[in-house]
Scaffold this motif. Structure first.
Motif, PDB file in Angstrom:
ATOM      1  N   SER A  70      18.970   4.291 101.242  1.00  0.00           N
ATOM      2  CA  SER A  70      18.179   4.499 100.036  1.00  0.00           C
ATOM      3  C   SER A  70      17.549   3.209  99.523  1.00  0.00           C
ATOM      4  O   SER A  70      17.830   2.111 100.010  1.00  0.00           O
ATOM      5  N   GLY A  71      16.711   3.358  98.500  1.00  0.00           N
ATOM      6  CA  GLY A  71      16.030   2.214  97.909  1.00  0.00           C
ATOM      7  C   GLY A  71      16.935   1.429  96.982  1.00  0.00           C
ATOM      8  O   GLY A  71      18.083   1.792  96.736  1.00  0.00           O
ATOM      9  N   GLY A  72      16.397   0.326  96.441  1.00  0.00           N
ATOM     10  CA  GLY A  72      17.179  -0.474  95.511  1.00  0.00           C
ATOM     11  C   GLY A  72      16.897  -1.957  95.614  1.00  0.00           C
ATOM     12  O   GLY A  72      15.765  -2.381  95.816  1.00  0.00           O
ATOM     13  N   SER A  73      17.954  -2.744  95.521  1.00  0.00           N
ATOM     14  CA  SER A  73      17.854  -4.197  95.424  1.00  0.00           C
ATOM     15  C   SER A  73      17.314  -4.839  96.701  1.00  0.00           C
ATOM     16  O   SER A  73      17.262  -4.222  97.761  1.00  0.00           O
ATOM     17  N   ASP A  74      16.934  -6.123  96.581  1.00  0.00           N
ATOM     18  CA  ASP A  74      16.412  -6.870  97.723  1.00  0.00           C
ATOM     19  C   ASP A  74      17.451  -7.003  98.834  1.00  0.00           C
ATOM     20  O   ASP A  74      18.656  -7.058  98.581  1.00  0.00           O
ATOM     21  N   VAL A  75      16.956  -7.091 100.066  1.00  0.00           N
ATOM     22  CA  VAL A  75      17.797  -7.448 101.208  1.00  0.00           C
ATOM     23  C   VAL A  75      17.941  -8.970 101.224  1.00  0.00           C
ATOM     24  O   VAL A  75      16.953  -9.703 101.090  1.00  0.00           O
ATOM     25  N   ALA A  76      19.154  -9.457 101.366  1.00  0.00           N
ATOM     26  CA  ALA A  76      19.386 -10.905 101.382  1.00  0.00           C
ATOM     27  C   ALA A  76      18.774 -11.530 102.632  1.00  0.00           C
ATOM     28  O   ALA A  76      18.936 -11.013 103.737  1.00  0.00           O
ATOM     29  N   PRO A  77      18.057 -12.648 102.493  1.00  0.00           N
ATOM     30  CA  PRO A  77      17.444 -13.302 103.653  1.00  0.00           C
ATOM     31  C   PRO A  77      18.441 -13.679 104.743  1.00  0.00           C
ATOM     32  O   PRO A  77      18.067 -13.806 105.911  1.00  0.00           O
TER      33      PRO A  77
END
Length: 254
Positions: A70-77
């Motif tokens: 699902s959608g939501g927060s950023d993916v950590a680099p």
């Protein structure tokens, strides 16, 4: 014949001293319109909770026919081997770890996967691709892909690859969708191919048809009949209907 069962990854609301309800507690949550979209497509949606025991997460995936990221927060680099260019783009490493376990289990078990917004980003990064940490900062001449004030009122067209899984759903080469993201696919992961692009060249969908892995950068669950933009934007339900149909075949329920 039983219905298709779809497991959905959840977001986490971490302890927040300003939140009086469940003070100091973490909460797992799901977005209602995503569940509703899957239900309209004929599936039974289940929220997969965050559990510290990864074997239990894998066991949860065994109980479902497919996974939706699902959608939501950023993916950590760090997922794709980079450091954050700015502190606010550090992402959510805890959620990344949880969803990577779910994804790994789904792939190992041959379960179809659909990624929505953050979901397609996590999918691409976890499979060996990379992301733009911020489109406006890293893509010259980019459209406004996220406007915090307008949120899903923000929109742009998307050009569909004529041989992609999306093109037959709409019978058109171009559709109008919402846009609520500031990160996006940079380098595609091995095995994935681009299926749609924004006018500025940003990849808006990707797939590995052989493994029934699909992802879209927009939010099709918000392109439902209840949306104030429904009359002029391209409906999102065909995406969920097509995914559930593929799941049904893969699970031997067709």
């Amino acid at each position: 014949m039983r219905p298709v069962i779809i497991g959905m990854s959840c977001g986490t609301s971490y302890p927040d001293p300003s939140r009086l309800l469940f003070l100091g507690k973490s909460l797992d949550y799901g977005e209602q319109r995503l569940s509703a979209a899957l239900a309209r497509a004929g599936a039974l949606p289940f929220l997969l909770p965050v559990l510290p025991d990864t074997s239990m997460l894998a066991a949860l995936v065994e109980r479902v026919d497919a996974l939706v990221l699902s959608g939501g927060s950023d993916v950590a680099p760090g997922v794709y081997g980079e450091a954050p260019l700015r502190p606010e783009w550090a992402g959510d490493p805890a959620r990344d770890a949880y969803e990577q376990v779910l994804l790994g289990a789904a792939l190992a078990q041959g379960k179809p996967v659909l990624g929505v917004c953050r979901g397609v980003q996590l999918l691409n990064a976890a499979l060996g691709g990379s992301l733009y940490q911020d489109i406006g900062f890293q893509v010259p001449g980019a459209l406004v892909h996220r406007d915090a004030a307008r949120y899903d009122d923000n929109e742009h067209t998307v050009r569909l690859h004529e041989e992609s899984w999306l093109a037959p759903l709409y019978g058109a080469r171009e559709i109008l969708v919402n846009s609520v993201h500031h990160q996006a696919i940079k380098a595609l992961a091995p095995g994935l191919r681009a299926c749609a692009w924004a006018p500025d060249g940003v990849i808006e969908a990707a797939a590995d048809d052989r493994r029934d892995i699909y992802g879209v950068q927009w939010h099709p669950e918000w392109l439902d009949p209840g949306s104030p933009h429904f009359a002029r934007r391209s409906a999102g339900d065909p995406i969920f209907a097509a995914f559930v149909a593929r799941v049904r075949v893969r699970a031997g329920l067709a």
